[in-house]
Write a protein that holds these residues in place. Structure first.
Motif, PDB file in Angstrom:
ATOM      1  N   VAL A 107       0.942  -1.155  -0.029  1.00  0.00           N
ATOM      2  CA  VAL A 107      -0.081   0.016  -0.029  1.00  0.00           C
ATOM      3  C   VAL A 107       0.856   1.371  -0.073  1.00  0.00           C
ATOM      4  O   VAL A 107       0.492   2.384  -0.547  1.00  0.00           O
ATOM      5  N   TYR A 145       2.095   1.571  -3.606  1.00  0.00           N
ATOM      6  CA  TYR A 145       0.681   1.919  -4.347  1.00  0.00           C
ATOM      7  C   TYR A 145       0.637   3.592  -4.060  1.00  0.00           C
ATOM      8  O   TYR A 145       0.209   4.136  -5.119  1.00  0.00           O
ATOM      9  N   GLY A 177      -5.753   3.150 -10.650  1.00  0.00           N
ATOM     10  CA  GLY A 177      -6.213   3.985  -9.613  1.00  0.00           C
ATOM     11  C   GLY A 177      -5.942   5.502 -10.303  1.00  0.00           C
ATOM     12  O   GLY A 177      -6.685   6.259  -9.966  1.00  0.00           O
ATOM     13  N   VAL A 230      -6.153   5.863  -0.814  1.00  0.00           N
ATOM     14  CA  VAL A 230      -4.959   4.804  -0.764  1.00  0.00           C
ATOM     15  C   VAL A 230      -5.207   4.021   0.535  1.00  0.00           C
ATOM     16  O   VAL A 230      -5.028   2.645   0.958  1.00  0.00           O
ATOM     17  N   LEU A 232      -7.765   1.523   0.372  1.00  0.00           N
ATOM     18  CA  LEU A 232      -7.603   0.464  -0.871  1.00  0.00           C
ATOM     19  C   LEU A 232      -8.082  -0.851  -0.632  1.00  0.00           C
ATOM     20  O   LEU A 232      -7.470  -1.474   0.301  1.00  0.00           O
TER      21      LEU A 232
END
Length: 302
Positions: free
Chosen positions: A76, A79, A168, A229, A232
């Motif tokens: 995460v 990302y 995303g 985020v 997510l």
């Protein structure tokens, strides 16, 4: 002596405060109360049903000794960095292009913003099909006689995070574009007229004047993206379901798995507390800085 206008003002404030009271109580009970309950449960050995047997920091020791949790937090973080930076850059570029004047701006703006109106589940399904080597983009390239990328986006552990970040960015670039475009449209047009008269190139105006003025708008858009985020989950479930293996697993999916499938609410609550603490550590300095700036503007009457 209190005048009639003064009494009406006091009564209006009381009515306004009474009107927002139910919402504040709901917020306190739903948000603060549930967070406090998660904190309590994280210090117990609760499984599926609540148990208040105190186990100290045992759940946290198990959490940080779990390689899947460490992999999920790393995923995460990767990302978040990739998607927030790329989405901000793309949204800003689109906003600058629209601000410079494009034909059919309303249509372009609606098309770019459209993905944000869809859920992450829909976004994930669309990109899972698009990146499928059998009938996705690679198949279209081969049909057109062009070389395919050959990249196994969703089945390669080294590329799957980039595939999630790509989806995303596609989903959220539109909302960043709108926020930054509002900032660009708030800049005094006389600045651009003066720059043209003085022969100052546009790029220099952007670097020296425009972009420094966009700070609050970028902070707002980054906070919105950061919330996405932390939450997510749906995008991962619809695109990869955490795979291959746990290569694209994220904390929200880890918590849901341990809460419902593995029936370990204590460990899941420890994960919730860690994520809430991380968000508080990241967001609190930004909110504190914004409150200081607002207080400064009120103090000097600006």
């Amino acid at each position: 002596m209190t005048t009639g206008a003064g009494r009406r003002g006091v009564r209006s404030r009381w009515i306004a405060q009474a009107a927002i009271l139910p919402g504040m109580l709901l917020l306190f009970g739903g948000l603060v109360g549930s967070a406090a309950y998660s904190l309590v449960i994280s210090f117990t050995d609760t499984g599926l049903m609540p148990s208040f047997t105190f186990v100290g920091l045992e759940q946290y020791r198990e959490l940080f000794g779990n390689t899947r949790w460490l992999r999920a937090t790393g995923n995460v973080a990767a990302y978040g960095i990739i998607s927030v930076v790329a989405t901000t850059a793309l949204g800003t570029s689109l906003a600058v292009a629209l601000d410079r004047g494009v034909r059919h701006e309303g249509i372009v703006r609606a098309l770019v913003l459209y993905p944000f109106a869809t859920s992450f589940i829909v976004t994930g399904v669309v990109w899972r099909w698009a990146l499928d080597p059998t009938f996705g983009i690679d198949s279209l390239l081969r049909s057109a006689g062009l070389p395919a990328t050959g990249i196994r986006w969703l089945s390669d552990p080294h590329t799957v995070i980039y595939a999630l970040a790509l989806a995303g960015v596609w989903h959220s670039a539109g909302v960043v574009m709108l926020i930054v475009l509002a900032g660009l449209r708030s800049i005094d047009p006389d600045i651009w007229r003066a720059a043209r008269v003085d022969g100052i190139p546009s790029w220099r105006v952007y670097v020296s004047i425009v972009f420094p003025s966009l700070g609050p708008f970028w902070v707002t858009s980054m906070m919105i993206l950061s919330v996405g985020v932390v939450k997510l989950h749906d995008l991962v479930v619809s695109m990869t379901n955490g795979g291959p293996g746990f290569a694209s697993d994220v904390p929200a999916r880890f918590i849901m798995d341990y809460l419902f499938e593995r029936q370990s609410a204590g460990l899941a609550s420890a994960g919730v507390v860690v994520m809430l603490s991380t968000v508080a550590i990241v967001v609190s300095p930004l909110l504190f800085m914004r409150s200081l700036k607002s207080a400064g503007r009120r103090r000097f009457g600006r």
